[in-house]
Enzyme design. Structure first.
Site, PDB file in Angstrom:
ATOM      1  N   ARG A  51      14.047   1.312 -36.328  1.00 46.93           N
ATOM      2  CA  ARG A  51      14.235   0.597 -37.598  1.00 46.93           C
ATOM      3  C   ARG A  51      14.506   1.590 -38.732  1.00 46.93           C
ATOM      4  O   ARG A  51      15.340   1.336 -39.603  1.00 46.93           O
ATOM      5  CB  ARG A  51      12.973  -0.221 -37.913  1.00 46.93           C
ATOM      6  CG  ARG A  51      13.069  -1.092 -39.162  1.00 46.93           C
ATOM      7  CD  ARG A  51      13.891  -2.321 -38.910  1.00 46.93           C
ATOM      8  NE  ARG A  51      13.787  -3.291 -40.005  1.00 46.93           N
ATOM      9  CZ  ARG A  51      14.369  -4.478 -39.969  1.00 46.93           C
ATOM     10  NH1 ARG A  51      15.078  -4.851 -38.913  1.00 46.93           N
ATOM     11  NH2 ARG A  51      14.246  -5.327 -40.987  1.00 46.93           N
ATOM     12  N   SER A  64      13.752   9.852 -39.746  1.00 49.42           N
ATOM     13  CA  SER A  64      13.354   8.451 -39.818  1.00 49.42           C
ATOM     14  C   SER A  64      11.837   8.285 -39.760  1.00 49.42           C
ATOM     15  O   SER A  64      11.310   7.216 -40.069  1.00 49.42           O
ATOM     16  CB  SER A  64      14.011   7.651 -38.691  1.00 49.42           C
ATOM     17  OG  SER A  64      13.591   8.117 -37.420  1.00 49.42           O
ATOM     18  N   HIS A  65      11.120   9.345 -39.346  1.00 47.82           N
ATOM     19  CA  HIS A  65       9.659   9.329 -39.347  1.00 47.82           C
ATOM     20  C   HIS A  65       9.107  10.500 -40.162  1.00 47.82           C
ATOM     21  O   HIS A  65       7.992  10.951 -39.939  1.00 47.82           O
ATOM     22  CB  HIS A  65       9.121   9.381 -37.911  1.00 47.82           C
ATOM     23  CG  HIS A  65       9.320   8.105 -37.165  1.00 47.82           C
ATOM     24  ND1 HIS A  65      10.503   7.813 -36.521  1.00 47.82           N
ATOM     25  CD2 HIS A  65       8.517   7.029 -36.990  1.00 47.82           C
ATOM     26  CE1 HIS A  65      10.399   6.612 -35.958  1.00 47.82           C
ATOM     27  NE2 HIS A  65       9.218   6.118 -36.232  1.00 47.82           N
ATOM     28  N   GLU A 109      16.071   4.344 -38.627  1.00 45.93           N
ATOM     29  CA  GLU A 109      17.455   4.821 -38.612  1.00 45.93           C
ATOM     30  C   GLU A 109      18.364   3.859 -39.374  1.00 45.93           C
ATOM     31  O   GLU A 109      19.272   4.289 -40.099  1.00 45.93           O
ATOM     32  CB  GLU A 109      17.942   4.969 -37.164  1.00 45.93           C
ATOM     33  CG  GLU A 109      17.240   6.052 -36.363  1.00 45.93           C
ATOM     34  CD  GLU A 109      17.617   7.451 -36.812  1.00 45.93           C
ATOM     35  OE1 GLU A 109      18.615   7.603 -37.548  1.00 45.93           O
ATOM     36  OE2 GLU A 109      16.905   8.405 -36.447  1.00 45.93           O
ATOM     37  N   ALA A 131      12.597   3.969 -28.774  1.00 43.98           N
ATOM     38  CA  ALA A 131      12.467   2.550 -29.064  1.00 43.98           C
ATOM     39  C   ALA A 131      13.129   1.769 -27.935  1.00 43.98           C
ATOM     40  O   ALA A 131      14.063   2.253 -27.289  1.00 43.98           O
ATOM     41  CB  ALA A 131      13.144   2.226 -30.390  1.00 43.98           C
ATOM     42  N   ARG A 179       8.940   8.103 -44.852  1.00 47.15           N
ATOM     43  CA  ARG A 179       7.931   7.102 -44.489  1.00 47.15           C
ATOM     44  C   ARG A 179       6.845   6.953 -45.560  1.00 47.15           C
ATOM     45  O   ARG A 179       6.115   5.959 -45.575  1.00 47.15           O
ATOM     46  CB  ARG A 179       7.289   7.474 -43.161  1.00 47.15           C
ATOM     47  CG  ARG A 179       8.199   7.260 -41.966  1.00 47.15           C
ATOM     48  CD  ARG A 179       8.305   5.798 -41.626  1.00 47.15           C
ATOM     49  NE  ARG A 179       9.262   5.556 -40.558  1.00 47.15           N
ATOM     50  CZ  ARG A 179       9.335   4.428 -39.864  1.00 47.15           C
ATOM     51  NH1 ARG A 179       8.504   3.438 -40.140  1.00 47.15           N
ATOM     52  NH2 ARG A 179      10.241   4.273 -38.908  1.00 47.15           N
ATOM     53  N   ALA A 213       5.842   8.040 -35.263  1.00 46.99           N
ATOM     54  CA  ALA A 213       6.490   8.248 -33.968  1.00 46.99           C
ATOM     55  C   ALA A 213       5.402   8.518 -32.923  1.00 46.99           C
ATOM     56  O   ALA A 213       4.394   9.167 -33.205  1.00 46.99           O
ATOM     57  CB  ALA A 213       7.451   9.432 -34.046  1.00 46.99           C
ATOM     58  N   HIS A 250      19.509  -6.711 -20.999  1.00 48.71           N
ATOM     59  CA  HIS A 250      18.313  -7.339 -20.428  1.00 48.71           C
ATOM     60  C   HIS A 250      17.276  -6.312 -19.982  1.00 48.71           C
ATOM     61  O   HIS A 250      16.079  -6.607 -19.936  1.00 48.71           O
ATOM     62  CB  HIS A 250      18.701  -8.235 -19.241  1.00 48.71           C
ATOM     63  CG  HIS A 250      19.241  -7.483 -18.065  1.00 48.71           C
ATOM     64  ND1 HIS A 250      20.543  -7.023 -18.000  1.00 48.71           N
ATOM     65  CD2 HIS A 250      18.651  -7.105 -16.901  1.00 48.71           C
ATOM     66  CE1 HIS A 250      20.737  -6.409 -16.850  1.00 48.71           C
ATOM     67  NE2 HIS A 250      19.613  -6.441 -16.170  1.00 48.71           N
ATOM     68  N   LYS A 251      17.698  -5.068 -19.697  1.00 49.14           N
ATOM     69  CA  LYS A 251      16.731  -4.050 -19.262  1.00 49.14           C
ATOM     70  C   LYS A 251      15.818  -3.638 -20.423  1.00 49.14           C
ATOM     71  O   LYS A 251      14.598  -3.578 -20.284  1.00 49.14           O
ATOM     72  CB  LYS A 251      17.473  -2.836 -18.695  1.00 49.14           C
ATOM     73  CG  LYS A 251      18.256  -3.150 -17.428  1.00 49.14           C
ATOM     74  CD  LYS A 251      18.972  -1.919 -16.880  1.00 49.14           C
ATOM     75  CE  LYS A 251      19.745  -2.274 -15.616  1.00 49.14           C
ATOM     76  NZ  LYS A 251      20.467  -1.105 -15.048  1.00 49.14           N
ATOM     77  N   PRO A 295      14.693  15.908 -22.447  1.00 47.99           N
ATOM     78  CA  PRO A 295      14.173  15.169 -23.599  1.00 47.99           C
ATOM     79  C   PRO A 295      13.129  15.966 -24.364  1.00 47.99           C
ATOM     80  O   PRO A 295      12.246  16.587 -23.775  1.00 47.99           O
ATOM     81  CB  PRO A 295      13.547  13.928 -22.948  1.00 47.99           C
ATOM     82  CG  PRO A 295      14.365  13.716 -21.710  1.00 47.99           C
ATOM     83  CD  PRO A 295      14.667  15.102 -21.214  1.00 47.99           C
TER      84      PRO A 295
END
Length: 337
Positions: A186, A47-48, A188, A180, A52, A123, A229-230, A306
């Protein structure tokens, strides 16, 4: 089944560079963008990746990004550096500011870099990794276009508003996440649209505010934040930190500037870096060992660190190259002509 084409990393870079140069980007900007999208493809971040390039060149043809602006550094305070990208992509501005920024971090123990008037598609891990390579802890954030509705809302207001954080690990790839604050990036959703595949539930709503898994409907409606909401609160935080705080645009203002051209977001980025040596001194090794103990405990439970998959994919790509859809290759090759 989608047909693919294999490219070595050098072939991918040369393809990207040729497309950018043939459409009017200066050598310096073309090299920075080509390297960035090649690295995205290399690390399994399609996606990046090379995809792009289509948006980069569309932004130039629409008059929404400068092809050759030279970044201007502004030393705002002992621990604050600002760089004006002049309406160009953020990448060259960051490259030019990085040495001075690192000097400020070393001198003060902590420093902030504001990149202003930049067009952003990259990214954020690409901005964090050079800092972790220098042994620094760092985080970055940037607004985008107003594509995302706040929790409880039904109309776009926030951007996808990514946040990235990196922690250096001696002898190992850094702990580095780039996420994100929307349920997905976006890009994706755009990739699902191009492939004609449905979205996972919970990614977005249509223009009437109804849940949808159709990428076209969501692109016309609104994306959702992750975690309700988080994620919405974090998205608002990014708007403030990398918008009004550094004298730049919010995502709503960026989308208005776009004027329906489909160009990349325009605004600012905030990068903050911290020097463990200044915080810990002679105790650095002791406390970094505690961090390693935490990472070991994560892995012992079967959790993934990660960034781990990105670095594994990097090793594979360096050996065997990358696979991109044949249709995408043909689109980029056409731009080279």
């Amino acid at each position: 089944m989608t047909q693919t084409r294999n490219l070595s990393l050098d072939q991918a870079y040369q393809l990207a560079l040729s497309a950018l140069l043939n459409n009017g980007f200066s050598q310096a900007h073309a090299e920075a963008v080509a390297q960035n999208v090649t690295h995205g493809e290399r690390d399994g971040c399609a996606s990046h990746g090379l995809y792009r390039l289509l948006g980069c060149i569309r932004s130039l043809h629409a008059g929404k990004v400068s092809a050759d602006a030279q970044p201007k550094l502004n030393d705002r305070a002992p621990a604050i550096l600002q760089v004006d990208a002049g309406g160009a992509f953020s990448l060259l501005a960051y490259r030019r500011a990085l040495p001075d920024f690192i000097d400020k971090v070393r001198a003060n123990g902590i420093a902030a870099l504001a990149i202003n008037r930049c067009v952003h598609f990259s990214a954020l891990w690409a901005d964090i990794e050079p800092l972790t390579e220098k042994g620094l802890v760092a985080l970055a954030c940037t607004p985008s276009h107003a594509w995302v509705t706040p929790a409880g809302g039904s109309r776009p207001l926030f951007g996808t508003n990514p946040i990235a954080f990196g922690w250096p690990r001696p002898g190992r790839p850094p702990f580095l996440f780039d996420m994100a604050t929307s349920a997905a990036a976006r890009g994706e959703i755009e990739l699902h649209r191009r492939a004609g595949t449905p979205l996972p539930e919970g990614w977005g709503i249509d223009s009437a505010g109804n849940p949808s898994t159709d990428p076209v409907s969501v692109l016309e409606g609104a994306m959702l934040t992750f975690g309700g909401h988080k994620g919405s609160a974090l998205a608002a935080m990014v708007e403030l930190l990398a918008g009004p705080l550094i004298g730049d645009l919010t995502s709503k203002e960026s989308l208005a500037y776009d004027e329906r051209t489909g160009s990349s977001p325009y605004g600012g980025e905030l990068v903050i870096a911290l020097d463990p040596e200044r915080f810990l001194g002679a105790d650095r090794a002791k406390y970094f060992a505690r961090a390693e103990a935490m990472f070991a405990d994560m892995q012992a439970q079967g959790a993934r660190i990660p960034g781990e998959r990105r670095y594994q994919r990097r090793q594979q790509s360096e050996l065997s190259g990358v696979e991109i859809p044949t249709g995408l290759y043909d689109e980029i090759a056409a731009l080279c002509r």
